[in-house]
Design an enzyme around this catalytic site. Structure first.
Site, PDB file in Angstrom:
ATOM      1  CE  LYS A  72      -6.072  -0.292   1.665  1.00  0.00           C
ATOM      2  NZ  LYS A  72      -6.715  -0.865   2.840  1.00  0.00           N
ATOM      3  CD  GLU A 112      -2.833   1.249   2.444  1.00  0.00           C
ATOM      4  OE1 GLU A 112      -2.745   0.346   3.300  1.00  0.00           O
ATOM      5  OE2 GLU A 112      -3.656   2.168   2.518  1.00  0.00           O
TER       6      GLU A 112
HETATM    7  C1  5MM Z   1      -8.380   1.354   8.449  1.00  0.00           C
HETATM    8  O1  5MM Z   1      -7.305   2.296   8.505  1.00  0.00           O
HETATM    9  C2  5MM Z   1      -6.017   1.723   8.308  1.00  0.00           C
HETATM   10  C3  5MM Z   1      -5.120   1.944   9.462  1.00  0.00           C
HETATM   11  O2  5MM Z   1      -4.707   3.250   9.588  1.00  0.00           O
HETATM   12  P1  5MM Z   1      -3.678   3.646  10.817  1.00  0.00           P
HETATM   13  O3  5MM Z   1      -2.496   2.748  10.720  1.00  0.00           O
HETATM   14  O4  5MM Z   1      -3.368   5.080  10.492  1.00  0.00           O
HETATM   15  O5  5MM Z   1      -4.420   3.488  12.082  1.00  0.00           O
HETATM   16  C4  5MM Z   1      -5.452   2.230   6.974  1.00  0.00           C
HETATM   17  O6  5MM Z   1      -4.174   1.731   6.691  1.00  0.00           O
HETATM   18  C5  5MM Z   1      -6.374   1.758   5.922  1.00  0.00           C
HETATM   19  O7  5MM Z   1      -6.276   0.359   5.799  1.00  0.00           O
HETATM   20  C6  5MM Z   1      -6.123   2.345   4.571  1.00  0.00           C
HETATM   21  O8  5MM Z   1      -5.646   3.672   4.616  1.00  0.00           O
HETATM   22  C7  5MM Z   1      -7.431   2.340   3.813  1.00  0.00           C
HETATM   23  O9  5MM Z   1      -8.408   2.942   4.610  1.00  0.00           O
HETATM   24  P2  5MM Z   1      -9.304   4.078   3.983  1.00  0.00           P
HETATM   25  O10 5MM Z   1     -10.101   4.593   5.141  1.00  0.00           O
HETATM   26  O11 5MM Z   1      -8.357   5.080   3.392  1.00  0.00           O
HETATM   27  O12 5MM Z   1     -10.141   3.351   2.926  1.00  0.00           O
END
Ligand code: 5MM
Length: 340
Positions: free
Chosen positions: A218, A176
């Site tokens: 991702k 990602e």
């Molecule tokens: C769910 O959020 C994930 C964890 O974020 P932190 O490590 O900042 O707590 C994040 O990695 C998430 O999997 C991705 O950014 C995709 O989430 P979104 O909300 O952008 O679809």
């Protein structure tokens, strides 16, 4: 590469299915709960995530769930661990294995994701607990004079070393590299930075010997910054994203699962749908295009739940509505009639 890496990667992007990102770290889940006036506690995190995971019929739309470390060992009300319970439902457990994006020394405003130390042992332990795929998120910020070469390359290198360790442990790496939507940059700038980041990532993946058939990408979509005065419309985002991915992602990668990155939930669905419709018009795409959304799958459910056990059914209904809409979008079969 063993065959199972490839088959797990393909199962995660099976037709009509996508991934729920529920791997919020302690500070992030606390922020999400605070938005509905709820204090984060271990029991409430267990209960909230169980509400999503155990929603009746979710496996029709959801192939896998990304968990945070704590969740892998938590149990359902019936006493099974979440990975065990999800396996029975045909949902694959994933695990976030990075330890967070930290300030990059000497580069103000930029971050590098950490977590390589001890990762081999942690991956083995997660495999034993049922994890079959993993996630590592690199954060790239657009701003005045950034990202720097140092930031893009350091993050690509870490992603590639993580991915190689995952494959060694028979765990599918989800790679990602997130170019943030924050800022007032236009879609051209997002396109240029996303292309650059993807090129560096695939160069590093090749250098580390990662088998592209046994991984998932991702990425962010190619989209205008949140503060851009002339934000690109849905068709433009879809066309620019597909073109950028065609230029930069090898066809051997089985699937691309987008993050939502702060888009509204319906916006994230509409973009995914438009990309899959466009792909069909173009005679097909080299990879499956699906979702690995966090906020875009959870926002409505979180609000409907509101931290109260009495609202469990309402939270599950809200989650299933988004999962169903994204499942349709992932096949290019969504329209506004999905939106209640
Ligand atoms: C769910 O959020 C994930 C964890 O974020 P932190 O490590 O900042 O707590 C994040 O990695 C998430 O999997 C991705 O950014 C995709 O989430 P979104 O909300 O952008 O679809």
């Amino acid at each position: 590469m063993t065959e199972s890496l490839e088959s797990i990667a393909n199962a995660l992007v099976a037709p009509g299915k996508g991934i729920l990102a529920a791997d919020e770290s302690f500070p992030t889940i606390a922020k999400r709960f605070a938005s509905i006036g709820v204090e984060s506690s271990e029991e409430l995190r267990r209960s909230y995530r169980g509400m999503l995971f155990m929603a009746d019929g979710a496996s029709e739309f959801i192939s896998g769930v990304i968990m945070f470390d704590e969740t892998v060992s938590q149990k359902t009300d019936a006493g099974e661990t979440y990975p065990e319970a999800l396996k029975e439902l045909g949902i694959i457990t994933g695990i976030k294995v990075d330890t967070g994006a930290k300030a990059l020394a000497g580069h103000a405003g930029e971050k590098v994701t950490e977590g390589l130390d001890g990762l081999r042992d942690r991956l083995a332990a997660y495999y034993d607990k049922g994890a079959r795929f993993a996630k590592w998120r690199a954060v790239i910020t657009i701003g005045d004079g950034i990202p720097s070469n140092a930031c893009v390359r350091a993050n690509a290198h870490a992603l590639a070393r993580y991915a190689a360790l995952c494959q060694e442990a028979n765990i599918v790496p989800m790679v990602e590299p997130e170019v943030l939507m924050d800022g007032d940059h236009d879609i051209d700038r997002c396109d240029a930075v996303t292309s650059w980041a993807l090129q560096e990532v695939f160069t590093a993946l090749r250098e580390q010997g990662v088998a592209l058939e046994g991984m998932l990408l991702k990425p962010n979509m190619v989209i205008s910054g949140k503060g851009d005065a002339n934000r690109a419309d849905v068709q433009t985002v879809a066309a620019r994203t597909v073109a950028c991915l065609r230029r930069n992602v090898p066809a051997a990668v089985p699937g691309i699962v987008f993050l939502s990155g702060g888009q509204s939930d319906v916006e994230a669905t509409a973009h995914l749908d438009a990309m899959n419709k466009l792909g069909a018009e173009q005679g097909g795409l080299p990879w499956q295009l699906s979702f690995s959304y966090g906020r875009a799958l959870q926002a409505a459910a979180l609000k409907a739940w509101g931290g109260k056990a009495d609202n469990y059914a309402a939270g599950q209904a809200a989650f299933l509505e988004r999962a169903k809409a994204n499942s349709a979008a992932r096949n290019g079969r969504w329209d506004t009639s999905f939106e209640g």
